[in-house]
Design a protein around this motif. Structure first.
Motif, mmCIF file in Angstrom:
data_model
loop_
_atom_site.group_PDB
_atom_site.id
_atom_site.type_symbol
_atom_site.label_atom_id
_atom_site.label_comp_id
_atom_site.label_asym_id
_atom_site.label_seq_id
_atom_site.Cartn_x
_atom_site.Cartn_y
_atom_site.Cartn_z
ATOM 1 N N VAL A 68 -8.960 21.293 6.589
ATOM 2 C CA VAL A 68 -9.230 20.089 6.048
ATOM 3 C C VAL A 68 -9.820 19.963 4.859
ATOM 4 O O VAL A 68 -9.385 18.924 3.950
ATOM 5 C CB VAL A 68 -10.009 19.249 7.244
ATOM 6 N N LEU A 69 -10.585 20.971 4.452
ATOM 7 C CA LEU A 69 -11.290 20.902 3.165
ATOM 8 C C LEU A 69 -10.181 21.457 2.237
ATOM 9 O O LEU A 69 -10.047 20.811 1.114
ATOM 10 C CB LEU A 69 -12.268 22.104 3.109
ATOM 11 N N ARG A 70 -9.459 22.314 2.378
ATOM 12 C CA ARG A 70 -8.225 22.715 1.845
ATOM 13 C C ARG A 70 -7.218 21.506 1.179
ATOM 14 O O ARG A 70 -6.734 21.530 0.293
ATOM 15 C CB ARG A 70 -7.601 23.921 2.070
ATOM 16 N N ALA A 71 -6.860 20.698 2.219
ATOM 17 C CA ALA A 71 -6.254 19.375 2.110
ATOM 18 C C ALA A 71 -6.986 18.472 1.113
ATOM 19 O O ALA A 71 -6.226 17.572 1.112
ATOM 20 C CB ALA A 71 -5.814 18.916 3.657
ATOM 21 N N GLY A 72 -8.217 18.555 0.964
ATOM 22 C CA GLY A 72 -8.938 17.636 -0.062
ATOM 23 C C GLY A 72 -9.917 16.635 0.703
ATOM 24 O O GLY A 72 -10.496 15.715 -0.064
ATOM 25 N N LEU A 73 -10.080 16.835 1.723
ATOM 26 C CA LEU A 73 -11.421 16.243 2.584
ATOM 27 C C LEU A 73 -12.758 16.426 2.231
ATOM 28 O O LEU A 73 -12.924 17.670 2.007
ATOM 29 C CB LEU A 73 -11.273 16.115 4.214
ATOM 30 N N ASP A 74 -13.460 15.547 1.624
ATOM 31 C CA ASP A 74 -14.876 15.753 1.177
ATOM 32 C C ASP A 74 -15.660 15.807 2.193
ATOM 33 O O ASP A 74 -16.279 14.278 2.687
ATOM 34 C CB ASP A 74 -14.938 14.852 -0.223
ATOM 35 N N ASN A 155 -3.451 12.153 1.754
ATOM 36 C CA ASN A 155 -2.370 12.854 1.407
ATOM 37 C C ASN A 155 -1.147 12.415 1.604
ATOM 38 O O ASN A 155 -0.170 12.764 1.636
ATOM 39 C CB ASN A 155 -2.526 14.123 2.347
ATOM 40 N N GLY A 156 -1.079 10.965 2.235
ATOM 41 C CA GLY A 156 0.132 10.342 2.784
ATOM 42 C C GLY A 156 0.552 10.969 3.753
ATOM 43 O O GLY A 156 2.016 10.729 4.044
ATOM 44 N N TRP A 157 -0.170 11.472 4.701
ATOM 45 C CA TRP A 157 0.357 12.032 5.876
ATOM 46 C C TRP A 157 0.435 10.991 7.131
ATOM 47 O O TRP A 157 -0.647 10.154 7.288
ATOM 48 C CB TRP A 157 -0.084 13.363 6.315
#
Length: 324
Positions: A68-74, A155-157
Motif C-alpha cells: 500500500v505504501l508503494r501504491a502511494g498511500l501516505d 489510484n482510481g481503483w
C-alpha cells in the motif's frame, strides 16, 4: 461414488517441535518445519521441510503493508503499524481503525472483513458482556483492510473488488511478496479475512523479514519494519508475544500468523520462520522461545513467551515444551 476434490498428498513425517506433557505424561506432539538464517542470509539450521510452500497467513502482512505504501498511500507511525496488524481488538485498535477510515472518507460498512469478535479472549469477554455483537471493524485484520481501501481512490481503483486477486492492489501485493521472498508464489488462496493469500516457503518467509530489516531507510519495506518495531502494541496487543518481543528486544521484527506460523528477523540480518504442521497455536510460544535461544537471544521475555501451562481441575498440571 467419486469425488472431484484434489487428492491429499501425505508428506514424510515432520520432526516433533513441541510435546504436550500432562502430569508428567507425554500425551501429544506438535510436528513442524523451521529454518534459521545466518546474518549473511544462508541457512544455518533447518528442521523438517522449510523449502515446501506454506500459507504464511498473517505473517505476510508486512508485505501487504509495503504494497500500500508503494501504491502511494501516505501512512506512518501507529497507522502503518496497524496496517500490518493482527490486532487484539482493544479499544485503542478499534478507535484508530475508525479514524483511518474517516480520514479517507470511508466507513466500517466499506470493510469486507467478516464480522468477528475481538481476537484477544479477555477483550472478547468484555465485548460480549457489554451486549455487543460481531462487527467487521472488530475483526483483527480491519487495519489492513482500511489501508487497502484507502489506497484505491487515489489510484482510481475499484473499491468494491479490492480483495479480488486480479485487482491492481493485490497484483502489487503479489509482486512485493515475490520480491521480498526471493522466490515465486506457488499458490493463491483466501485468507480468513477474505484477502488473497500467497504461498511461499519458510525459507522465503525468513528471507522476506530479513529484507525488511536490512532495507534502506525510507523504502517502503524499511518504513513498515520501523513502524512495527516502534509501535508493536498496534501490531498485536498488550497481551501478545509479538508485542512483548518487539518491545523488549531492540530491533527485532516479529509477526505471527494463523495456523501456527511465525516469522522474525533481527537487525543484523539473522532471521527465522517456522510452522507447526497441525496449526496448533498453543505450540507457538514454546517453539518461538526455543528458536530465540538458537539465535542467542537472552532476555526475560523469552521465558515469558515459552511459558505455556496445561490445566486440570483448575490448577496447573503440565506444559507444552519445545523439544529441539
Amino acid at each position: 461414488m467419486t469425488s472431484s476434490a484434489a487428492p491429499s498428498v501425505i508428506s514424510p513425517a515432520l520432526p516433533v517441535l513441541a510435546e504436550v506433557v500432562r502430569s508428567g505424561f507425554v500425551e501429544g506432539h506438535h510436528r513442524g518445519s523451521l529454518v534459521v538464517l545466518a546474518a549473511d542470509g544462508s541457512v544455518e539450521q533447518a528442521l523438517g521441510d522449510p523449502t515446501a510452500p506454506v500459507f504464511p497467513r498473517s505473517s505476510n502482512k508486512p508485505m501487504q503493508a509495503a504494497a500500500v505504501l508503494r501504491a502511494g498511500l501516505d501512512l506512518s507511525g501507529e497507522r502503518l503499524a496497524l496496517a500490518a496488524a493482527s490486532h487484539s481488538g482493544e479499544d485503542f485498535h478499534i478507535e484508530l481503525v475508525r479514524t483511518m477510515l474517516d480520514e479517507h472518507g470511508l466507513t466500517p460498512d466499506d470493510l469486507q472483513t467478516p464480522p468477528d469478535l475481538p481476537l484477544d479472549p479477555a477483550e472478547a469477554e468484555t465485548y460480549l458482556a457489554a451486549g455487543r455483537v460481531r462487527e467487521r471493524i472488530t475483526m483483527n485484520c480491519s487495519g489492513k483492510h482500511a489501508a487497502m481501501l484507502a489506497t484505491c481512490a487515489p489510484n482510481g481503483w475499484d473499491r468494491s473488488s479490492y480483495l479480488d486477486p486480479a485487482h491492481p492492489l493485490q497484483q502489487l501485493v503479489h509482486r512485493v511478496v515475490e520480491e521480498a521472498a526471493g522466490e515465486p508464489v506457488t499458490a493463491i488462496g483466501t485468507d480468513g479475512c477474505g484477502a488473497p493469500l500467497m504461498a511461499i516457503s519458510l525459507v522465503g518467509l525468513a528471507r522476506a523479514f530479513r529484507s525488511f530489516v536490512l532495507a534502506e531507510p525510507g523504502t517502503a519495506e524499511r518504513r513498515v519494519a520501523d513502524a512495527m518495531r516502534a509501535h508493536p502494541e498496534y501490531v498485536a496487543g498488550t497481551r501478545r508475544p509479538d508485542t512483548w518481543l518487539m518491545r523488549e528486544v531492540p530491533g527485532v521484527l516479529s509477526k505471527m500468523g494463523a495456523e501456527a506460523v511465525q516469522a522474525l528477523a533481527l537487525p543484523d540480518g539473522r532471521a527465522l520462520a517456522f510452522k507447526v504442521d497441525d496449526g496448533a497455536t498453543r505450540a507457538l510460544g514454546p517453539v518461538l522461545a526455543r528458536s530465540l535461544d538458537l539465535l542467542g537471544i537472552d532476555a526475560p521475555v523469552v521465558s515469558r513467551i515459552a511459558h505455556t501451562p496445561l490445566f486440570g481441575g483448575g490448577g496447573e498440571v503440565g506444559e507444552i515444551r519445545a523439544v529441539f
